[in-house]
Write a protein that holds these residues in place. Sequence first.
Motif, PDB file in Angstrom:
ATOM      1  N   GLU A   7       2.117  14.284 -12.895  1.00  0.00           N
ATOM      2  CA  GLU A   7       2.971  12.573 -14.001  1.00  0.00           C
ATOM      3  C   GLU A   7       3.712  12.085 -12.912  1.00  0.00           C
ATOM      4  N   THR A   8       3.516  12.025 -11.923  1.00  0.00           N
ATOM      5  CA  THR A   8       4.523  11.562 -11.339  1.00  0.00           C
ATOM      6  C   THR A   8       3.541   9.985 -10.798  1.00  0.00           C
ATOM      7  N   ALA A   9       2.216  11.266 -10.059  1.00  0.00           N
ATOM      8  CA  ALA A   9       0.638   9.606 -10.068  1.00  0.00           C
ATOM      9  C   ALA A   9       0.662   8.588 -11.257  1.00  0.00           C
ATOM     10  N   TYR A  10       0.591   9.301 -12.692  1.00  0.00           N
ATOM     11  CA  TYR A  10      -0.121   8.738 -13.160  1.00  0.00           C
ATOM     12  C   TYR A  10       0.659   7.957 -14.159  1.00  0.00           C
ATOM     13  N   GLN A  11       2.303   7.396 -13.516  1.00  0.00           N
ATOM     14  CA  GLN A  11       3.426   6.543 -13.981  1.00  0.00           C
ATOM     15  C   GLN A  11       3.369   5.797 -13.626  1.00  0.00           C
ATOM     16  N   VAL A  12       3.016   5.747 -12.193  1.00  0.00           N
ATOM     17  CA  VAL A  12       2.805   5.054 -10.763  1.00  0.00           C
ATOM     18  C   VAL A  12       1.626   3.997 -11.067  1.00  0.00           C
ATOM     19  N   LEU A  13       0.802   4.813 -11.288  1.00  0.00           N
ATOM     20  CA  LEU A  13      -1.013   4.245 -11.395  1.00  0.00           C
ATOM     21  C   LEU A  13      -0.645   2.994 -13.302  1.00  0.00           C
ATOM     22  N   HIS A  14       0.112   3.820 -13.144  1.00  0.00           N
ATOM     23  CA  HIS A  14       0.867   2.862 -14.770  1.00  0.00           C
ATOM     24  C   HIS A  14       0.962   1.640 -14.624  1.00  0.00           C
ATOM     25  N   SER A  15       2.402   1.846 -14.046  1.00  0.00           N
ATOM     26  CA  SER A  15       3.057   0.735 -13.211  1.00  0.00           C
ATOM     27  C   SER A  15       2.684  -0.640 -12.851  1.00  0.00           C
ATOM     28  N   TYR A  16       1.921  -0.684 -11.733  1.00  0.00           N
ATOM     29  CA  TYR A  16       1.230  -1.573 -10.550  1.00  0.00           C
ATOM     30  C   TYR A  16      -0.385  -1.558 -11.480  1.00  0.00           C
ATOM     31  N   THR A  17      -0.095  -3.345 -11.718  1.00  0.00           N
ATOM     32  CA  THR A  17      -0.851  -3.549 -12.195  1.00  0.00           C
ATOM     33  C   THR A  17      -1.651  -4.685 -10.638  1.00  0.00           C
ATOM     34  N   LEU A  18      -2.762  -5.240 -11.133  1.00  0.00           N
ATOM     35  CA  LEU A  18      -3.360  -6.034 -10.190  1.00  0.00           C
ATOM     36  C   LEU A  18      -3.164  -7.203  -9.725  1.00  0.00           C
ATOM     37  N   GLN A  19      -1.786  -7.947 -10.921  1.00  0.00           N
ATOM     38  CA  GLN A  19      -1.013  -9.140  -9.833  1.00  0.00           C
ATOM     39  C   GLN A  19       0.398  -8.556  -8.863  1.00  0.00           C
ATOM     40  N   ASP A  20       0.421  -7.457  -9.435  1.00  0.00           N
ATOM     41  CA  ASP A  20       1.583  -6.932  -8.416  1.00  0.00           C
ATOM     42  C   ASP A  20       0.815  -6.781  -6.956  1.00  0.00           C
ATOM     43  N   LEU A  21      -0.135  -6.010  -7.032  1.00  0.00           N
ATOM     44  CA  LEU A  21      -0.392  -6.254  -5.825  1.00  0.00           C
ATOM     45  C   LEU A  21      -1.453  -7.603  -4.638  1.00  0.00           C
ATOM     46  N   CYS A  22      -1.414  -7.939  -5.750  1.00  0.00           N
ATOM     47  CA  CYS A  22      -1.854  -9.981  -4.973  1.00  0.00           C
ATOM     48  C   CYS A  22      -0.590 -10.615  -4.484  1.00  0.00           C
ATOM     49  N   GLU A  23       0.751 -10.040  -5.771  1.00  0.00           N
ATOM     50  CA  GLU A  23       2.273 -10.434  -4.589  1.00  0.00           C
ATOM     51  C   GLU A  23       2.591  -9.649  -3.966  1.00  0.00           C
ATOM     52  N   LYS A  24       2.491  -8.249  -3.146  1.00  0.00           N
ATOM     53  CA  LYS A  24       2.479  -8.029  -2.069  1.00  0.00           C
ATOM     54  C   LYS A  24       1.449  -8.043  -1.258  1.00  0.00           C
ATOM     55  N   ARG A  25       0.529  -9.154  -1.285  1.00  0.00           N
ATOM     56  CA  ARG A  25      -0.656  -9.000  -0.595  1.00  0.00           C
ATOM     57  C   ARG A  25       0.016 -10.295   0.340  1.00  0.00           C
ATOM     58  N   ASP A  26       0.506 -11.461  -0.736  1.00  0.00           N
ATOM     59  CA  ASP A  26       0.648 -12.644  -0.265  1.00  0.00           C
ATOM     60  C   ASP A  26       2.379 -12.468  -0.041  1.00  0.00           C
ATOM     61  N   ALA A  27       2.917 -11.240  -0.468  1.00  0.00           N
ATOM     62  CA  ALA A  27       4.231 -11.354   0.327  1.00  0.00           C
ATOM     63  C   ALA A  27       4.185 -10.906   2.041  1.00  0.00           C
ATOM     64  N   ARG A  28       2.963  -9.532   2.175  1.00  0.00           N
ATOM     65  CA  ARG A  28       2.690  -9.559   3.099  1.00  0.00           C
ATOM     66  C   ARG A  28       2.405 -10.441   4.226  1.00  0.00           C
ATOM     67  N   ARG A  29       0.928 -11.388   3.987  1.00  0.00           N
ATOM     68  CA  ARG A  29       0.204 -12.363   4.329  1.00  0.00           C
ATOM     69  C   ARG A  29       1.807 -12.797   5.070  1.00  0.00           C
ATOM     70  N   GLN A  30       2.690 -13.257   4.258  1.00  0.00           N
ATOM     71  CA  GLN A  30       3.863 -14.776   4.410  1.00  0.00           C
ATOM     72  C   GLN A  30       4.187 -14.271   6.208  1.00  0.00           C
ATOM     73  N   LEU A  31       4.953 -12.548   5.232  1.00  0.00           N
ATOM     74  CA  LEU A  31       5.645 -12.324   6.510  1.00  0.00           C
ATOM     75  C   LEU A  31       5.060 -12.413   7.768  1.00  0.00           C
ATOM     76  N   ASP A  32       3.383 -12.172   7.682  1.00  0.00           N
ATOM     77  CA  ASP A  32       2.927 -12.462   9.187  1.00  0.00           C
ATOM     78  C   ASP A  32       2.788 -13.131  10.081  1.00  0.00           C
ATOM     79  N   ILE A  33       2.756 -14.466   9.022  1.00  0.00           N
ATOM     80  CA  ILE A  33       2.783 -15.590   9.239  1.00  0.00           C
ATOM     81  C   ILE A  33       4.170 -15.956  10.008  1.00  0.00           C
ATOM     82  N   MET A  34       5.565 -15.783   9.544  1.00  0.00           N
ATOM     83  CA  MET A  34       6.568 -15.450   9.860  1.00  0.00           C
ATOM     84  C   MET A  34       6.666 -14.872  11.632  1.00  0.00           C
TER      85      MET A  34
END
Length: 145
Positions: A115-142
């Motif tokens: 049930e917890t895994a279902y909730q987590v998988l349902h709550s994250y979208t591809l857009q969320d992952l893109c935003e996390k990726r971009d934020a991580r890249r920004q941190l790496d650059i900094m």
Amino acid sequence: MELSCKTEYALLALLELARQYNAAEPLQIRQIAAQQHIPDRYLEQLLATLRRGGLVKSQRGAKGGYLLGREPWKITLLDLVNCLEGSDAQPSTKETIHKSVESAVIDEIWKEVNETAYQVLHSYTLQDLCEKRDARRQLDIMYYI
């Protein structure tokens, strides 16, 4: 719990398509494979499955390739897992008439995990992952500056 290789490769391909979403230019298999280090033949099979599931669409012709089938904010990780593993991708628990107390406790815990895994998988979208990726890249650059 581990992410299967199939799911990871499919997610990498979707992230690459999401990166190009605003350009509305289809990406060819070889482009996605080269960017994400995915074997071409395997990616071809994955994209066919994702196309059947409505997560990507293909465009024929010389400038053809693959595009996201929906907006990145409308594709959840659960959509991906259901597409690849089937909507009944949850581990089944054995139903026995004479279940021990220990087995019942274990079944309860696994039900909670699912049930917890279902909730987590349902709550994250591809857009969320893109935003996390971009934020991580920004941190790496900094970090390197």
